[in-house]
Design a protein around this motif. Structure first.
Motif: not given
Length: 413
Positions: A121-131
């Motif tokens: 969960d925290p890693n997926l959410e951390a990927l989001v801003p890089g989109l």
């Protein structure tokens, strides 16, 4: 609409689908496990133990496992995690049996899936801003918040409907299928590009939470208040059926309508939060949490079911405003710091959820109305207090999101 424009980007669309399927899989799994435990033991206490076992890995890994969590900050690693969740959930019905041994196996699997979720969960959410570009971080954060809320609603509803048609074994298979499709989507994304800027995760050192929170005290205060917000949701989830039965003589139908009102409020509030870019993020978060707390407290005071519906919709309306503002702020940190802060946020909310599960049933037994007053007043007073405290704190520089390319997607991850 900004959300539709974001979804035209292939990386956004694929990760959006993966996130939605993962949340649906989590909801299907949660309902199936709770149903299995209650059907085999008839114990509400063991159902509570399941919830604690599922949340405990988030607390432990968020506190002590920062190096381990940081190792999974890539789409390829997340694909393996969702693949493992698919295999475990699909195998669970064949390992479980309605006896003491089967219950112990079930608890062990719940703990294992909690560990996998705490890494995912925290890693997926951390990927989001890089989109998206840095100026569109708020919008892409709002899009994924909306995805999670829709998936939560549809996951719970579909689980209830599927249980009417399928057996628990078939429901676990559906759950595993959702995780498997998410794993495939993340694997494709890992092969064809990246969504997270910065160096490869293997070379990225893990950030420490304490220096980050000292350097950005408002972020720490916000995460602290956000961690207690589950008190309000626990009061609504656990206390509402008791309140309706004892004070209003209402049943499951009214409870379903009130739950729907919360969902409708959230679906209205999210697009507003995603398109609104406030300058004072901390004041917005504190204001939204204070409104949520006051509305929750008022649920214990009003005397009409119609007023309960309006207050429930209000709690749903303000929830995404605060969540999107906080996560958009965290999304402006560099990737190493972002992952760590996301893990701390999950730790805080899981601790708050466990506290709500442990404390509120005790208050509900004494006074259902009092549970709403206690939970709502705690959140409202704390939100107002930390906002007042923040006015005395020195201004900190914005998170150096460009230091590692924090808001821009690059190839080759």
């Amino acid at each position: 609409m900004e959300y539709l424009r974001l979804l035209r980007k292939p990386t956004v669309l694929v990760l959006w689908l993966a996130r939605g399927l993962s949340v649906i899989g989590e909801r299907l799994y949660a309902v199936a496990v709770m149903w299995s435990v209650y059907a085999s033991t008839g114990s509400a206490s063991l159902m509570g133990l399941v919830a604690v076992l599922e949340s405990a890995p988030y607390v432990v890994l968020g506190t002590l496992g920062r190096h381990l969590v940081a190792r999974f900050s890539s789409c390829r690693a997340l694909a393996w995690l969702d693949g493992a969740r698919a295999a475990v959930t699909a195998a669970l019905p064949f390992l479980w049996s309605p006896d003491t041994r089967g219950t112990c196996v079930l608890f062990a699997v719940v703990l294992l899936l909690g560990v996998l979720g705490a890494l995912f969960d925290p890693n997926l959410e951390a990927l989001v801003p890089g989109l998206a570009e840095e100026e569109r971080v708020h919008q892409v954060t709002g899009l994924f918040d909306l995805t999670a809320r829709i998936a939560l609603i549809t996951g719970r509803a579909s689980a209830g409907l599927l249980l009417l048609v399928f057996s628990r074994i078939e429901l676990f298979v559906c759950d595993g299928a959702a995780f498997a499709v998410s794993a495939v989507a993340l694997g494709l994304l890992a092969r064809h590009g990246t969504v997270m800027a910065g160096r490869p995760s293997a070379a990225r050192p893990s950030a420490r939470a304490r220096p980050l929170l000292r350097a950005h005290p408002r972020v720490g205060l916000a995460i602290g208040v956000y961690g207690l917000l589950p008190l309000c949701s626990a009061a609504t989830t656990v206390g509402m059926p008791v309140l309706l039965a004892t004070r209003y003589g209402a049943g499951a139908g009214v409870y379903g309508l009130l739950t729907a009102a919360v969902g409708v409020g959230a679906l209205i509030g999210n697009p507003l939060a995603g398109h609104w870019r406030p300058t004072g993020w901390f004041a917005v978060c504190c204001g939204a949490w204070a409104v949520d707390g006051v509305a929750t407290a008022c649920i214990g005071l009003v005397g009409r079911v119609s007023a309960l519906g309006l207050l429930s919709a209000l709690t749903g309306l303000v929830a995404p405003v605060a969540a999107v503002s906080l996560r958009a702020r965290l999304g402006r940190f560099p990737p190493t710091e972002r992952v760590r802060l996301m893990a701390v946020e999950h730790t805080a909310t899981r601790l708050g959820g466990m506290a709500g599960i442990a404390l509120l049933p005790l208050v509900i037994r004494v006074s259902p109305r009092g549970s709403f007053l206690m939970a709502g007043a705690t959140v409202a007073v704390l939100a107002a207090g930390v906002h007042a405290l923040s006015t005395r704190l020195p201004r900190t520089a914005p998170a150096p999101g460009a230091a590692e390319g924090g808001g821009t997607a690059v190839a080759g991850y």
